[in-house]
Design a protein around this motif. Structure first.
Motif, PDB file in Angstrom:
ATOM      1  N   ARG A   2       0.849  -1.192   0.000  1.00  0.00           N
ATOM      2  CA  ARG A   2       0.000   0.000   0.000  1.00  0.00           C
ATOM      3  C   ARG A   2       0.893   1.254   0.000  1.00  0.00           C
ATOM      4  N   PHE A   3       0.259   2.429  -0.052  1.00  0.00           N
ATOM      5  CA  PHE A   3       1.031   3.659  -0.151  1.00  0.00           C
ATOM      6  C   PHE A   3       1.981   3.887   1.029  1.00  0.00           C
ATOM      7  N   PRO A   4       1.667   3.510   2.261  1.00  0.00           N
ATOM      8  CA  PRO A   4       2.664   3.712   3.327  1.00  0.00           C
ATOM      9  C   PRO A   4       4.020   3.071   3.018  1.00  0.00           C
ATOM     10  N   PRO A  45      -8.045  -0.073  -8.477  1.00  0.00           N
ATOM     11  CA  PRO A  45      -7.744   0.300  -7.088  1.00  0.00           C
ATOM     12  C   PRO A  45      -6.314  -0.090  -6.729  1.00  0.00           C
ATOM     13  N   ASN A  46      -5.721   0.659  -5.798  1.00  0.00           N
ATOM     14  CA  ASN A  46      -4.371   0.415  -5.294  1.00  0.00           C
ATOM     15  C   ASN A  46      -3.327   0.441  -6.409  1.00  0.00           C
ATOM     16  N   THR A  47      -3.473   1.440  -7.292  1.00  0.00           N
ATOM     17  CA  THR A  47      -2.535   1.643  -8.398  1.00  0.00           C
ATOM     18  C   THR A  47      -1.703   2.886  -8.157  1.00  0.00           C
ATOM     19  N   LEU A  48      -0.423   2.766  -8.402  1.00  0.00           N
ATOM     20  CA  LEU A  48       0.510   3.874  -8.293  1.00  0.00           C
ATOM     21  C   LEU A  48       0.840   4.383  -9.690  1.00  0.00           C
ATOM     22  N   VAL A  49       0.880   5.695  -9.857  1.00  0.00           N
ATOM     23  CA  VAL A  49       1.311   6.329 -11.104  1.00  0.00           C
ATOM     24  C   VAL A  49       2.751   6.783 -10.887  1.00  0.00           C
ATOM     25  N   VAL A  50       3.651   6.348 -11.767  1.00  0.00           N
ATOM     26  CA  VAL A  50       5.068   6.692 -11.623  1.00  0.00           C
ATOM     27  C   VAL A  50       5.559   7.316 -12.923  1.00  0.00           C
ATOM     28  N   LEU A  51       6.185   8.483 -12.820  1.00  0.00           N
ATOM     29  CA  LEU A  51       6.732   9.156 -14.002  1.00  0.00           C
ATOM     30  C   LEU A  51       8.046   8.481 -14.396  1.00  0.00           C
TER      31      LEU A  51
END
Length: 129
Positions: A2-4, A45-51
Motif C-alpha cells: 500500500r502507499f505507506p 484500485p491500489n494503483t501507483l502512477v510513476v513518471l
C-alpha cells in the motif's frame, strides 16, 4: 503493498516530501511529483502512477503486463501504472529511484540556480570594508 510502503521507500531519497496530487497521496522532489496514487476512475484500485518516460514505460509493460499497465487517460503522460499488489519491494525501490532521478535532474537547474548579481554583492562588500 500500500502507499505507506511506497512513502517509506520514497522518503529515503534526497529532497523528497509527501504531498498530494489531485487529492491523492504523492511523492514530490523539490515540489515536483514523481509518484502518486492513481485518482482517475479508469485506474484499478491500489494503483501507483510513476513518471518514468515513454520508452521505459513501454519496456516495463512489455516485460511484465501483470504488474505494469496503461489506460487511455494516461497515454499522453510519461507515466506507467503500477499494481502495488503485484510489484516486489526491490522492483518498486528501483522504479522510484529512476523516477526520482529523472524528475530531480529535470528541475535541478531551476531550483538550485545561484542568486542573480551575487558577484556584484561580493565586490561591493569587499570594497566597503
Amino acid at each position: 503493498m500500500r502507499f505507506p510502503a511506497v512513502r517509506k521507500l520514497g522518503l529515503a531519497l534526497p529532497d523528497v516530501e509527501q504531498g498530494t496530487m489531485y487529492g491523492a497521496p504523492a511523492l514530490k522532489v523539490r515540489g515536483h511529483m514523481f509518484a502518486c496514487m492513481a485518482s482517475h476512475k479508469s485506474a484499478e484500485p491500489n494503483t501507483l502512477v510513476v513518471l518514468v518516460g515513454f520508452d521505459l514505460r513501454a519496456e516495463l509493460i512489455a516485460a511484465d503486463p501483470e504488474t505494469y499497465y496503461l489506460k487511455d487517460h494516461y497515454l499522453n503522460h510519461p507515466s506507467v501504472l503500477v499494481r502495488l499488489s503485484r510489484i516486489a519491494p526491490a522492483a518498486l525501490r528501483d522504479l522510484l529511484r529512476k523516477a526520482w532521478l529523472s524528475t530531480a535532474s529535470r528541475h535541478e537547474s531551476r531550483t538550485r540556480r545561484p542568486p542573480q548579481n551575487s558577484r556584484k554583492r561580493k565586490r561591493a562588500s569587499r570594497s566597503s570594508t
